[in-house]
Design a protein around this motif. Sequence first.
Motif, short mmCIF file in Angstrom:
data_model
loop_
_atom_site.label_atom_id
_atom_site.label_comp_id
_atom_site.label_asym_id
_atom_site.label_seq_id
_atom_site.Cartn_x
_atom_site.Cartn_y
_atom_site.Cartn_z
N PHE A 217 2.88 10.99 1.98
CA PHE A 217 4.02 11.37 1.15
C PHE A 217 3.89 12.78 0.57
O PHE A 217 4.87 13.35 0.11
CB PHE A 217 4.22 10.35 0.03
N MET A 218 2.68 13.31 0.59
CA MET A 218 2.49 14.68 0.11
C MET A 218 2.90 15.73 1.14
O MET A 218 3.08 16.90 0.80
CB MET A 218 1.02 14.90 -0.28
N ILE A 219 3.05 15.33 2.39
CA ILE A 219 3.41 16.27 3.46
C ILE A 219 4.75 16.96 3.18
O ILE A 219 4.85 18.19 3.26
CB ILE A 219 3.41 15.57 4.84
N PRO A 220 5.83 16.20 2.83
CA PRO A 220 7.09 16.87 2.50
C PRO A 220 6.95 17.81 1.30
O PRO A 220 7.56 18.89 1.28
CB PRO A 220 8.04 15.71 2.17
N PHE B 85 0.83 -1.20 0.00
CA PHE B 85 0.00 0.00 0.00
C PHE B 85 0.87 1.26 0.00
O PHE B 85 0.54 2.26 -0.65
CB PHE B 85 -0.92 0.01 1.22
N ILE B 86 1.99 1.20 0.71
CA ILE B 86 2.92 2.33 0.74
C ILE B 86 3.49 2.58 -0.65
O ILE B 86 3.53 3.72 -1.14
CB ILE B 86 4.07 2.07 1.74
N GLY B 87 3.93 1.51 -1.32
CA GLY B 87 4.48 1.64 -2.66
C GLY B 87 3.45 2.14 -3.66
O GLY B 87 3.75 2.99 -4.51
N ALA B 88 2.22 1.64 -3.55
CA ALA B 88 1.16 2.07 -4.46
C ALA B 88 0.82 3.54 -4.26
O ALA B 88 0.63 4.29 -5.23
CB ALA B 88 -0.09 1.21 -4.24
N GLY B 89 0.76 3.98 -3.01
CA GLY B 89 0.45 5.37 -2.71
C GLY B 89 1.52 6.31 -3.21
O GLY B 89 1.23 7.38 -3.76
N LEU B 90 2.79 5.92 -3.04
CA LEU B 90 3.91 6.75 -3.46
C LEU B 90 4.01 6.83 -4.98
O LEU B 90 4.08 7.92 -5.56
CB LEU B 90 5.22 6.20 -2.89
N CYS B 91 3.99 5.65 -5.65
CA CYS B 91 4.20 5.61 -7.11
C CYS B 91 2.97 6.06 -7.90
O CYS B 91 3.09 6.87 -8.83
CB CYS B 91 4.58 4.20 -7.54
N GLY B 92 1.80 5.54 -7.53
CA GLY B 92 0.62 5.74 -8.36
C GLY B 92 -0.13 7.03 -8.12
O GLY B 92 -0.91 7.44 -8.97
N ILE B 93 0.09 7.66 -6.96
CA ILE B 93 -0.65 8.88 -6.67
C ILE B 93 0.29 10.06 -6.43
O ILE B 93 0.27 11.03 -7.19
CB ILE B 93 -1.58 8.67 -5.46
#
Length: 311
Positions: free
Chosen positions: A193-196, A68-76
């Motif tokens: 991941f959008m926070i930074p 889920f972490i990888g999908a959130g980072l890469c796909g969104i």
Amino acid sequence: MKKQALPYILAAFCILVWGVSFICTKYLLRTFSSLEILILRFVTGYIAFCIISPKPLKTSGIKEELLFIGAGLCGITIYQFVENIAIYFTAANNVSIIVSTCPMFTAIIAAIFLHEKTITKNFVLGFVIAMTGIVLVTLNGSSEFSLSPKGDLLALGSAICWGFYSLFVSKINSLGHGNFASTRRIFFWALIFMIPLAIYGLVFGGKSTSINFCPAENTARWSDWKNILNLVILGVFASSLAFVAWNKTCKALGTVKTTAAIYMVCVVTIIFSFIFLGEKISLPGLFGTFLTILGLFISEKKQNKNINIRS
């Protein structure tokens, strides 16, 4: 009869909404930065998920959570941010056509990392034809060759990134979790991941990466009903509802059959960008669009049977 027709209706809904999403983003870029649109879109989408599916997903452990972490980072986070910036630099129809090559890069990445036999003669032929089409779309009748087509290269980069996302999603779909709960979890990590990026936008952001949500300083854009409508379309329809609808369609019709429909997204974008944005496409551009779609169909023939292209 209604149950048999439902997957096709859901697929048509996804095609329409995703095609229009490029137009919505292009319109919002008049008064919002690429980063602001990204954050507003997926915060809205996540709120919609919390309303529709309030019960959080429980994963079995760190290995499952990493998917889920990888999908959130890469796909969104990465994919959508890069795509938004690409639309800032080039025409919306250019981006939609180039991004439609996602299935091809998914096949390449699957062959490299999963050792799946996805690279066939049809795939190589289709890849060459589609890349030729993309070159024509990028030039779009220009009499001078540009050595720095930023938007088109960024769009190509986002397509590659979606290939990695597809691998994560194919693993997530095999876990047996509900569609709403799984996608909500992906959105959660994407927002983390959008926070930074948000911090960077507040402190150092440039024209396409700045953040300023203060209503008092931006009265005009927050009072424009068209801006609000476009944000709702992107957040609720193009993000939360469309992602779940696509997943249901893949399960009902099969990934290969459903994936063929994604090639029509760029056609929808071209039509709506002409109507609402006044973007024109030349004869070489039209021929390039045809070559890109033709190449995609050829490359997908008898392959990628087990890979979900959209979540």
